[in-house]
Design an enzyme around this catalytic site. Sequence first.
Site, PDB file in Angstrom:
ATOM      1  N   SER A  83       0.810  -1.219   0.000  1.00  0.00           N
ATOM      2  CA  SER A  83       0.000   0.000   0.000  1.00  0.00           C
ATOM      3  C   SER A  83       0.843   1.269   0.000  1.00  0.00           C
ATOM      4  O   SER A  83       0.300   2.365   0.051  1.00  0.00           O
ATOM      5  CB  SER A  83      -0.899  -0.003   1.240  1.00  0.00           C
ATOM      6  OG  SER A  83      -0.118  -0.263   2.395  1.00  0.00           O
TER       7      SER A  83
ATOM      8  N   THR B 246      -1.357   3.559   4.883  1.00  0.00           N
ATOM      9  CA  THR B 246      -0.396   4.594   4.523  1.00  0.00           C
ATOM     10  C   THR B 246       0.683   4.620   5.573  1.00  0.00           C
ATOM     11  O   THR B 246       0.378   4.395   6.745  1.00  0.00           O
ATOM     12  CB  THR B 246      -1.137   5.947   4.547  1.00  0.00           C
ATOM     13  OG1 THR B 246      -2.102   5.918   3.510  1.00  0.00           O
ATOM     14  CG2 THR B 246      -0.212   7.129   4.388  1.00  0.00           C
TER      15      THR B 246
ATOM     16  N   THR C 156       1.831   7.037   0.269  1.00  0.00           N
ATOM     17  CA  THR C 156       0.843   5.966   0.060  1.00  0.00           C
ATOM     18  C   THR C 156       0.590   5.722  -1.419  1.00  0.00           C
ATOM     19  O   THR C 156       0.872   6.580  -2.262  1.00  0.00           O
ATOM     20  CB  THR C 156      -0.500   6.366   0.725  1.00  0.00           C
ATOM     21  OG1 THR C 156      -1.365   5.240   0.782  1.00  0.00           O
ATOM     22  CG2 THR C 156      -1.186   7.479  -0.030  1.00  0.00           C
TER      23      THR C 156
ATOM     24  N   ARG D  68      -8.509   9.406  -8.420  1.00  0.00           N
ATOM     25  CA  ARG D  68      -8.889   9.594  -7.013  1.00  0.00           C
ATOM     26  C   ARG D  68      -7.653   9.935  -6.164  1.00  0.00           C
ATOM     27  O   ARG D  68      -6.620   9.303  -6.268  1.00  0.00           O
ATOM     28  CB  ARG D  68      -9.541   8.324  -6.488  1.00  0.00           C
ATOM     29  CG  ARG D  68      -9.984   8.388  -5.021  1.00  0.00           C
ATOM     30  CD  ARG D  68      -8.936   7.825  -4.079  1.00  0.00           C
ATOM     31  NE  ARG D  68      -9.412   7.799  -2.686  1.00  0.00           N
ATOM     32  CZ  ARG D  68      -8.622   7.572  -1.641  1.00  0.00           C
ATOM     33  NH1 ARG D  68      -7.338   7.346  -1.815  1.00  0.00           N
ATOM     34  NH2 ARG D  68      -9.098   7.572  -0.433  1.00  0.00           N
TER      35      ARG D  68
ATOM     36  N   THR E 183      -4.277   7.826   8.735  1.00  0.00           N
ATOM     37  CA  THR E 183      -4.361   6.716   7.792  1.00  0.00           C
ATOM     38  C   THR E 183      -5.803   6.224   7.831  1.00  0.00           C
ATOM     39  O   THR E 183      -6.533   6.505   8.770  1.00  0.00           O
ATOM     40  CB  THR E 183      -3.361   5.601   8.146  1.00  0.00           C
ATOM     41  OG1 THR E 183      -3.480   4.540   7.187  1.00  0.00           O
ATOM     42  CG2 THR E 183      -3.585   5.042   9.530  1.00  0.00           C
ATOM     43  N   GLY E 184      -6.181   5.490   6.798  1.00  0.00           N
ATOM     44  CA  GLY E 184      -7.558   5.005   6.729  1.00  0.00           C
ATOM     45  C   GLY E 184      -8.268   5.616   5.528  1.00  0.00           C
ATOM     46  O   GLY E 184      -7.618   6.173   4.636  1.00  0.00           O
TER      47      GLY E 184
HETATM   48  N1  ASP Z   1      -5.471   7.370   3.673  1.00  0.00           N
HETATM   49  C1  ASP Z   1      -5.133   6.658   2.466  1.00  0.00           C
HETATM   50  C2  ASP Z   1      -6.002   7.143   1.346  1.00  0.00           C
HETATM   51  O1  ASP Z   1      -7.182   7.339   1.547  1.00  0.00           O
HETATM   52  C3  ASP Z   1      -5.265   5.175   2.585  1.00  0.00           C
HETATM   53  C4  ASP Z   1      -4.851   4.580   3.916  1.00  0.00           C
HETATM   54  O2  ASP Z   1      -4.169   5.174   4.689  1.00  0.00           O
HETATM   55  O3  ASP Z   1      -5.258   3.464   4.213  1.00  0.00           O
HETATM   56  O4  ASP Z   1      -5.529   7.276   0.244  1.00  0.00           O
END
Ligand code: ASP
Length: 310
Positions: free
Chosen positions: A49, A166, A184, A194, A217-218
């Site tokens: 990721s 991330t 990320t 996106r 993150t998320g």
């Molecule tokens: N925050 C990141 C994104 O939305 C993905 C992640 O951290 O899981 O691109």
Amino acid sequence: MPEPVVIATWPFGKLAADTALQLLAKGDPALDAALAGAQAIEDDPTVRSVGFGSLPDRIGRLTLDACVMDGKTLGCGAVAGVEHIRHPAALARRVMEKTPHIFLVGEAAKWFALQQGFPLEFPYTPEAIREWLDKHPDRKKEKPADDKPAAPLTYDSPVDEHNHDTVTVLARDLKGHLGGVCTTSGLAHKLPGRVGDSPIIGAGLYVDDLAGAAGATGVGEEIIRIGGSLFVVEQMRGGKGPQEACELACKRVNAAAGRRGVHPAAVAFIALDPKGAVGSACTARTNFKYAVARGGKTELMQAKEVPPDA
Ligand code: ASP
């Protein structure tokens, strides 16, 4: 003299935290150390990721997003949607240092990388290609059945929310300055174009020596919606500790989801205050772990979950 401290997202952040702490102990500035830590993850093809070997978007292209911020000067730089560049966080730093701008995107960010001497590289690993083909069985065929054009991309089928993560690295150096980096590939199988929170200053990252540093993150859409990392830093500026500041950000995510009548998405925050205290929290069922490095060792910690009714 201030004690060097690093906090980084997810268990794979342990390598980032170890790498950064070693540099801080030698006297390197916070941003340099955080960048070296993040770059160690960008180079690790087993992390699917971040950086090389990550999972591509819906049309099979791997595009990377990153940003950096220096807490002493509030200098910051960001890139998004960049293809074929191995180290997007280092590129974000060049945007900060070599241009009057903060954010470059897509092809133009790639041209800038070439001008800055970054090599173009092939970022796809056999594992990532295999996994992509498993998710997109129709695309395995050379030609669509009956020579019909492939079905157009739709906007409604959700991305795979589980294939993301991330690395965000926050560091405090021997002089007490703060620096942060976020890098990320975003959500796997995302719609082309996106961009999530990670390269957006104030959403995926914010760093200010006078208040603290925070990263996220998320599911990026939910982090952008509340201006997540800036929110956490502003809570610290107002006197909250890093732990409470992260919990308040999760409450804000929960409240925003409630206003739309949906269950809160998986989101997590980490924070580091100017005195070296750290904190972290996540929304329900995120099961977020993070790495904290100080005093020559790195520990993995479990973040406190903030349920929707908290
Ligand atoms: N925050 C990141 C994104 O939305 C993905 C992640 O951290 O899981 O691109």
